[in-house]
Design a protein around this motif. Sequence first.
Motif, PDB file in Angstrom:
ATOM      1  N   GLY A 190      75.806 -21.862   1.634  1.00 37.40           N
ATOM      2  CA  GLY A 190      74.861 -21.339   2.609  1.00 37.40           C
ATOM      3  C   GLY A 190      73.423 -21.806   2.441  1.00 37.40           C
ATOM      4  N   ARG A 191      73.139 -22.631   1.435  1.00 41.13           N
ATOM      5  CA  ARG A 191      71.754 -23.052   1.180  1.00 41.13           C
ATOM      6  C   ARG A 191      71.392 -24.252   2.044  1.00 41.13           C
ATOM      7  N   ARG A 211      65.703 -25.751  15.229  1.00 41.22           N
ATOM      8  CA  ARG A 211      66.032 -24.508  15.940  1.00 41.22           C
ATOM      9  C   ARG A 211      67.178 -23.784  15.241  1.00 41.22           C
ATOM     10  N   ARG A 212      68.203 -24.555  14.835  1.00 41.14           N
ATOM     11  CA  ARG A 212      69.389 -23.962  14.207  1.00 41.14           C
ATOM     12  C   ARG A 212      69.073 -23.409  12.810  1.00 41.14           C
ATOM     13  N   PHE A 213      68.211 -24.131  12.067  1.00 46.21           N
ATOM     14  CA  PHE A 213      67.863 -23.728  10.700  1.00 46.21           C
ATOM     15  C   PHE A 213      66.338 -23.642  10.587  1.00 46.21           C
ATOM     16  N   PRO A 214      65.729 -22.630  11.156  1.00 46.38           N
ATOM     17  CA  PRO A 214      64.263 -22.582  11.265  1.00 46.38           C
ATOM     18  C   PRO A 214      63.517 -22.547   9.930  1.00 46.38           C
ATOM     19  N   ALA A 215      64.156 -22.081   8.868  1.00 46.01           N
ATOM     20  CA  ALA A 215      63.471 -22.006   7.574  1.00 46.01           C
ATOM     21  C   ALA A 215      63.523 -23.328   6.816  1.00 46.01           C
ATOM     22  N   ALA A 216      64.304 -24.289   7.285  1.00 42.06           N
ATOM     23  CA  ALA A 216      64.484 -25.554   6.574  1.00 42.06           C
ATOM     24  C   ALA A 216      63.380 -26.550   6.906  1.00 42.06           C
ATOM     25  N   ALA A 217      63.088 -27.424   5.946  1.00 48.18           N
ATOM     26  CA  ALA A 217      62.236 -28.586   6.197  1.00 48.18           C
ATOM     27  C   ALA A 217      63.124 -29.677   6.787  1.00 48.18           C
ATOM     28  N   ASP A 256      66.731 -38.319  -5.483  1.00 45.20           N
ATOM     29  CA  ASP A 256      68.143 -38.035  -5.725  1.00 45.20           C
ATOM     30  C   ASP A 256      68.428 -36.539  -5.531  1.00 45.20           C
ATOM     31  N   ASP A 257      69.633 -36.220  -5.050  1.00 36.66           N
ATOM     32  CA  ASP A 257      70.121 -34.832  -4.979  1.00 36.66           C
ATOM     33  C   ASP A 257      69.110 -33.900  -4.295  1.00 36.66           C
ATOM     34  N   HIS A 258      68.520 -34.374  -3.213  1.00 39.64           N
ATOM     35  CA  HIS A 258      67.369 -33.694  -2.604  1.00 39.64           C
ATOM     36  C   HIS A 258      67.704 -32.940  -1.317  1.00 39.64           C
ATOM     37  N   ILE A 259      68.703 -33.423  -0.578  1.00 40.44           N
ATOM     38  CA  ILE A 259      68.964 -32.944   0.782  1.00 40.44           C
ATOM     39  C   ILE A 259      70.196 -32.041   0.799  1.00 40.44           C
ATOM     40  N   ASP A 260      70.135 -30.999   1.606  1.00 42.02           N
ATOM     41  CA  ASP A 260      71.264 -30.079   1.745  1.00 42.02           C
ATOM     42  C   ASP A 260      72.216 -30.486   2.872  1.00 42.02           C
ATOM     43  N   LEU A 261      71.685 -31.089   3.929  1.00 42.48           N
ATOM     44  CA  LEU A 261      72.499 -31.401   5.104  1.00 42.48           C
ATOM     45  C   LEU A 261      71.978 -32.677   5.751  1.00 42.48           C
TER      46      LEU A 261
END
Length: 361
Positions: A190-191, A211-217, A256-261
């Motif tokens: 879920g992160r 819009r879908r993930f408003p808290a994300a950068a 490296d290993d920086h992005i969730d999606l």
Amino acid sequence: MQSTDTSTQGDGEQSVEALPALDRRADLSYLDFVEGFRAFVLDDTSYQRSAEHALDHLESINGIRPSRLEEFKSTLDELPAVQMHNRLMRTQQEMKWHKLAPSLGARRAELEKELADFDDQGPGKLLLDPDFQPPGYVNVHFHLQPGTYYKDSLSGFMYHWGTKVFFRGDDDRDVLHDKLVDLVPPPADGRVERILDLACSVGQSTTALKRRFPAAAVWGIDHSAPMLRVAHRRAVLLKSDVTFAQRLAEQTGLPDDHIDLVFAFILFHELPIRIVAATVKEMARVLRPGGVFHVFDFLDSASMSPLELYHRDFDARNNGEAYSQDFCDCDFHGLLEANGFSVKHTGTGGGYVKTYFAEKN
């Protein structure tokens, strides 16, 4: 004159004129005709019936239905209904650019000033690299677009108008991009703190992801500065806090290993196979363990019917799709797995697009 096309964010609480007005009302009417003409050509079933009849005939002669392009291509090439369909498919693309290029060009000075006025506005950021050198493989007139994706200062506006016609209105108000983004499941834990929109073009999926993930950068990257400038203008109008950066898909410059999606819509068929492989490797580097990679792209050849194989070959040769055939023939599923992804889901929701939802191990 105002364009009738708008972009929305959320449940329609914001509405902006994302497409610039064309030079004359007659130009808008012409493109409306081309949009309808494209729909007519794509929905016409006469050539399909003729082609299927020919395939049935080959099956009756050989005792097996042909499945490889070389077994039936020359036969279909000779059918009058197929010849007419092919000619009209090429013509509707040519007609679109024939009107768009001069109509937008007539407003060049005004539109260039407008882009410049938006470059430094917020809430998001536009990061262009003055020393950026586009790689040779992008020097292709994809979809026959004049000036390619990056050589004309108005390439972004040209692309946005062109895709409006291409999708026959289905992406007006960003409906298609919103729909695809809403299909994307988050990581299992879920992160979702950092999102990358790969080859974002004019940023329709980038703002949909915000819009879908408003808290994300949310970052959108693309090689084309004209595309990114239009994407940033559009995001400013939507008050969407996203970052657009001039980067290559295979060389993002991210840690490296920086992005969730990671989200990629119809990118890979426009890359040479060596760059497809390099990009998948790069995504395996920048995604964190458990991060997810969502790809929407062309069907693989093994999933195509004979008529779809024929159309893909025609499109590759006559619509500026220099690399699409190689991508369709490759084992993209296997490439993902070889780079440390577990493919959780693949699907073909109709049309030409296949989905890959993969998780980094």
